[in-house]
Motif scaffolding. Structure first.
Motif, PDB file in Angstrom:
ATOM      1  N   PRO A  26      -2.616  -4.103   3.297  1.00  0.00           N
ATOM      2  CA  PRO A  26      -2.717  -4.808   4.574  1.00  0.00           C
ATOM      3  C   PRO A  26      -3.556  -4.102   5.635  1.00  0.00           C
ATOM      4  O   PRO A  26      -4.122  -4.750   6.514  1.00  0.00           O
ATOM      5  CB  PRO A  26      -1.257  -4.931   5.031  1.00  0.00           C
ATOM      6  N   VAL A  27      -3.617  -2.771   5.575  1.00  0.00           N
ATOM      7  CA  VAL A  27      -4.422  -1.988   6.519  1.00  0.00           C
ATOM      8  C   VAL A  27      -5.065  -0.837   5.755  1.00  0.00           C
ATOM      9  O   VAL A  27      -4.417  -0.181   4.943  1.00  0.00           O
ATOM     10  CB  VAL A  27      -3.573  -1.408   7.669  1.00  0.00           C
TER      11      VAL A  27
ATOM     12  N   MET B  40      -7.852  -4.304   9.677  1.00  0.00           N
ATOM     13  CA  MET B  40      -6.540  -4.916   9.464  1.00  0.00           C
ATOM     14  C   MET B  40      -6.691  -6.193   8.636  1.00  0.00           C
ATOM     15  O   MET B  40      -6.855  -7.291   9.170  1.00  0.00           O
ATOM     16  CB  MET B  40      -5.899  -5.205  10.820  1.00  0.00           C
TER      17      MET B  40
ATOM     18  N   GLN C 288       0.343  -6.134  14.848  1.00  0.00           N
ATOM     19  CA  GLN C 288      -1.102  -5.892  14.898  1.00  0.00           C
ATOM     20  C   GLN C 288      -1.869  -7.206  15.034  1.00  0.00           C
ATOM     21  O   GLN C 288      -2.884  -7.283  15.732  1.00  0.00           O
ATOM     22  CB  GLN C 288      -1.550  -5.136  13.650  1.00  0.00           C
ATOM     23  N   THR C 289      -1.375  -8.230  14.362  1.00  0.00           N
ATOM     24  CA  THR C 289      -2.011  -9.552  14.449  1.00  0.00           C
ATOM     25  C   THR C 289      -1.945 -10.091  15.873  1.00  0.00           C
ATOM     26  O   THR C 289      -2.930 -10.631  16.391  1.00  0.00           O
ATOM     27  CB  THR C 289      -1.324 -10.538  13.478  1.00  0.00           C
TER      28      THR C 289
ATOM     29  N   TYR D  11      -4.552  -7.889   6.878  1.00  0.00           N
ATOM     30  CA  TYR D  11      -3.482  -8.864   7.109  1.00  0.00           C
ATOM     31  C   TYR D  11      -3.767  -9.671   8.377  1.00  0.00           C
ATOM     32  O   TYR D  11      -3.680 -10.901   8.383  1.00  0.00           O
ATOM     33  CB  TYR D  11      -2.148  -8.134   7.228  1.00  0.00           C
TER      34      TYR D  11
ATOM     35  N   TYR E 240       2.557  -5.352  10.730  1.00  0.00           N
ATOM     36  CA  TYR E 240       1.324  -6.112  10.530  1.00  0.00           C
ATOM     37  C   TYR E 240       1.288  -7.376  11.383  1.00  0.00           C
ATOM     38  O   TYR E 240       0.212  -7.804  11.814  1.00  0.00           O
ATOM     39  CB  TYR E 240       1.137  -6.421   9.044  1.00  0.00           C
TER      40      TYR E 240
ATOM     41  N   THR F  89       7.153  -2.556   4.953  1.00  0.00           N
ATOM     42  CA  THR F  89       5.999  -1.850   5.496  1.00  0.00           C
ATOM     43  C   THR F  89       5.716  -0.590   4.693  1.00  0.00           C
ATOM     44  O   THR F  89       6.495   0.362   4.698  1.00  0.00           O
ATOM     45  CB  THR F  89       6.228  -1.488   6.981  1.00  0.00           C
TER      46      THR F  89
END
Length: 513
Positions: free
Chosen positions: A381-382, A408, A61-62, A410, A58, A491
């Motif tokens: 979170p997703v 997303m 991804q951020t 998060y 996450y 995760t």
């Protein structure tokens, strides 16, 4: 692809099998994806590439989302789009709701655990479960019953933590909260007393661990190109998953059998007191469709909604309070002010019994602090949907039929363009206007989903979290056992803290001594 894997596994071996499988997988991933076409989102790798940063997925991804609000990963047969663009999220979850579904790709991955429960299905099955659940969550009976359960378990929680405080003992707050919320959801949802919080139910504890491990193992399938092969041969992670799911199935099957027996003996006098009883009544109208397997799926979906969301959020909440002691004291002071309990000697049972709906409604700062926790550490979170037709998103990018679009949550909580330059700061005040809580658009604050599938249990979750927080913060001040330890997530579908959250509790009153 699973069928082809099976054929080659049986008929081939060694390097030839590996080469053919690799070439086939590569072809499936890259063919027909319009990779260099600017009408489609920029490509940022493949779904299987996520394995290399899976433990910090996450955050990765951020980092990508800071550069590209919408990007895509290539997968066998389709592309998976990821976005933090609020316009895209509203488009998929509301404007074109009927053009997006859970999708076969997602359902293949999650069905072993979630079956045909509300989080995994579309169409008539989703509408049926949604309708029954919506009725339940809107009744005063469930509201009153759930609050009485939350208050009772809050009192138990204070007693458990008080033992740790008296002994000046370090304890795992996450595990303690998980046990507490599991007890609550099983009582409210299924009419069963588990007594996991006080450690007297070994079977319930094993069930909780099996469910959490299954949650993690199933989620890992998204980055494992060989998961179907492993499942076929019952090896590695899939062998562990199968064992855990058997523990889950045995536990839930026993629960359903007990409830059916009680109903048959007319010992369940109030069919509307818990959610499972309501579904059991409905199952009599269509016993072939609503069989025990279907009820099992419903139970597990409600359990992840009732246990994980609340316990995870509260775990991150107490972590953030420990990292921000001034905010912890602000929440504690609001608890004392609203409940008019400034005395040093307070009776635990009396105090918790007097936590009313009015009390909860007046806790604006607590509500803001919990919401701020969900902004930074969303329970899911997703999440996402799958396009049933070719489409063009509001940001101008195209999607092909079968592509997925994942929002997303998060990453969104950390985007300056959404929340301002202080997006990564824990600041409950951002939710307050003259001390009164002010909500945001559900497409901006997406922690409870949005559109027709918005979470039915949102108010239910807030009530439970507030009651437990009020009880704990009235009687204890909390500190991290080790300030130097980095706290991160595990995760999986829901945002667990990795490992444990070790805290110390210091008493605020003399009532528990």
């Amino acid at each position: 692809m699973g069928i082809l894997f099976t054929i080659f596994t049986v008929t081939a071996a060694g390097p030839l099998f590996i080469i053919i499988s690799f070439l086939y997988l590569t072809f499936q991933i890259y063919s027909g994806k319009s990779i260099k076409n600017p009408n489609y989102p920029p490509v940022n790798g493949t779904v299987f590439g996520q394995l290399f940063y899976f433990n910090r997925l996450y955050d990765h991804q951020t980092e990508v989302a800071r550069k590209q609000k919408t990007f895509r990963l290539l997968a066998p047969g389709q592309s998976e789009l990821y976005t933090t663009d609020i316009r895209n999220i509203e488009h998929v979850l509301k404007t074109k709701f009927d053009k997006y579904t859970k999708g076969k790709y997602n359902q293949d991955i999650v069905t072993d655990l979630f079956g045909k429960g509300i989080f995994a299905v579309d169409g008539d099955k989703w509408r049926q479960q949604r309708k029954l659940a919506s009725f339940e969550f809107s009744t005063r009976v469930l509201r009153d019953f759930s609050c009485s359960v939350f208050r009772r378990n809050a009192a138990k929680l204070v007693r458990v933590v008080s033992e740790m405080a008296i002994a000046d003992q370090i304890f795992d707050m996450q595990d303690t909260l998980m046990r507490c919320t599991l007890d609550s959801i099983f009582k409210v949802g299924f009419g069963v007393e588990l007594n996991c919080l006080e450690g007297s139910n070994k079977e319930g504890t094993e069930f909780m661990k099996a469910f959490d491990d299954s949650n993690s193992l199933v989620y890992r399938r998204y980055v494992d190109p060989l998961w179907k092969l492993k499942r076929y041969f019952n090896i590695c992670s899939e062998a562990s998953l199968k064992k855990n799911i058997k523990i889950i199935d045995d536990f839930v099957t026993k629960l359903i059998g007990t409830k059916r027996k009680l109903q048959a003996e007319e010992r369940l006098y109030n069919d509307k007191e818990d959610i499972l009883s309501r579904f059991l009544v409905e199952s009599k109208k269509d016993p072939e469709q609503m069989n025990d397997k279907y009820l099992r799926d419903i139970i597990l979906n409600f359990m992840i909604a009732g246990k994980d969301t609340s316990a995870n959020t509260l775990s991150w909440f107490f972590y953030m309070l420990c990292k921000n002691p001034l905010i912890q004291e602000k929440v504690a002071q609001e608890v004392r002010d609203v409940t008019s309990s400034q005395d040093d000697v307070v009776n635990v049972e009396e105090f918790i019994a007097n936590i009313t709906d009015t009390t909860l409604e007046q806790m604006h700062y607590l509500h803001a602090a919990l919401t701020e926790t969900l902004r930074l550490y969303p329970a899911v979170p997703v999440d996402g949907r799958c396009a049933e037709v070719d489409d063009i998103l509001p940001d101008g990018f195209r999607m092909k039929k079968g592509d997925g679009l994942y929002y997303m949550a998060y990453a969104m909580g950390r985007m300056p363009y959404i929340w301002g330059e202080d997006a990564e700061d824990f600041r409950p005040e951002r939710w307050l206007n003259n001390g009164i809580f002010q909500p945001e658009s559900p497409f901006k604050f997406i922690a409870f989903h949005a559109g027709p599938r918005i979470c039915l249990g949102k108010d239910f979750a807030y009530r439970q979290m507030k009651i437990l927080s009020i009880a704990l913060l009235r009687f204890f001040h909390f500190k991290l056992a080790d300030d130097t330890r980095k706290i991160t997530y595990r995760t999986m579908f829901t945002l667990h803290i990795e490992g444990s959250l070790h805290l110390r509790a210091i008493g605020r009153t003399k009532s528990w001594r």
